[in-house]
Design an enzyme around this catalytic site. Structure first.
Site, short mmCIF file in Angstrom:
data_model
loop_
_atom_site.label_atom_id
_atom_site.label_comp_id
_atom_site.label_asym_id
_atom_site.label_seq_id
_atom_site.Cartn_x
_atom_site.Cartn_y
_atom_site.Cartn_z
N ASP A 214 0.84 -1.19 0.00
CA ASP A 214 0.00 0.00 0.00
C ASP A 214 0.87 1.24 0.00
OD1 ASP A 214 0.27 1.06 3.05
OD2 ASP A 214 0.29 -1.13 2.98
N ASP A 216 1.40 4.62 1.96
CA ASP A 216 1.06 4.98 3.33
C ASP A 216 0.14 6.20 3.35
OD1 ASP A 216 1.67 3.86 5.93
OD2 ASP A 216 2.48 5.81 6.43
#
Length: 274
Positions: A214, A216
């Site tokens: 992902d 952040d």
């Protein structure tokens, strides 16, 4: 899978990772043991991979019962060494602090920043003052083998970068994330410390393999990081990551020409290492 209570050297390479790695070993034997720091996260699975003897310990336990701040890090590393392990590969899921490192990117960092609090992070907390060199926290030979294997597998790989390890189990706020990025750090995770320094205190080679799951919170728009997204991306890449770990295992040198075996030379230790 056979189960044994024996406590004897059984492996040369250790892997600390998620439950998706259970199926990557051949001729698996399960070994239950205890350590001066309690039991490891779960019994160790020992088997063969690319002609090498490998011991696997699930970092969070098979049922993922240990959150990052409660993982028995000291027991896990001690258990691996007691089985003969001298080189450790540590795959993990991380968040990216740089927009160009999107989900699915593999990064082999070369630096670490500790932002945890309260974790037991040394074996030498009594009996004598022991100071190990940690300026370069990862094994150079392990990193070299990892980058070479990933490049051979045509996996977009970043050689180098700084991993900042937070306490967890919560994710970062947007302000924290932007601050981390502003320091020039590349990745954020929750488990890379104290694993790396404990490995160094045991004179083990330690090589992190960081899979970006992902962007952040301070980099991403929308709702930010969610556990569902992390698990989805990790699940999509676990097969490739498992194969890569096998390739790296086969590529690690049998003799350790790196500085890692010698970090304790000349130091009087207050305990006997396994």
């Amino acid at each position: 899978m056979a189960t044994t209570q024996r406590h004897q050297p059984a492996a040369e390479i250790g892997v600390i990772g998620g439950s998706g790695f259970y199926s990557f070993l051949d001729d698996v034997e399960e070994i239950r043991l205890d350590t001066p720091y309690g039991p490891p996260s779960d019994p160790l699975a020992v088997g063969t991979l690319h002609g090498r003897r490998v011991a696997f310990v699930p970092r969070h336990g098979r049922d993922h019962r240990f959150p990052p701040h409660a993982i028995p890090y000291r027991a896990n590393l001690w258990a691996l060494r007691s089985l003969g392990v001298r080189q450790v590969l540590a795959p993990s899921a991380v968040g990216s602090l740089r927009a160009e490192y999107g989900p699915g990117t593999l990064i082999v960092p070369d630096q670490l920043v500790d932002r945890t609090s309260g974790r037991a992070q040394t074996y030498y907390d009594s009996g004598a003052a022991v100071h190990v060199s940690f300026s370069d926290p990862y094994c150079p030979e392990g990193r070299r083998a990892a980058v070479r294997a990933a490049s051979g597998a045509s996996w977009p790989t970043v050689d180098g970068g700084t991993l900042v390890v937070i306490e967890g189990p919560r994710f970062s706020t947007r302000a924290e994330s932007r601050w981390f990025a502003g320091q020039g750090w590349s990745l954020v995770g929750m488990t890379g410390h104290p694993e790396a320094v404990l490995a160094r205190e045991l004179a083990l080679c330690y090589t992190p393999l960081c899979l970006v799951t992902d962007l952040d919170a301070g980099i991403e728009t929308g709702e930010g990081v969610t556990m569902q997204e992390v698990l989805r991306v990790f699940g999509e890449n676990i097969g490739q990551l498992r194969s890569l770990v096998g390739e790296i295992v086969g590529a690690l040198p049998e003799a350790r020409p790196c500085p890692c075996p010698d970090v304790l030379d000349g130091i009087k230790l207050p305990l006997e290492l396994p």
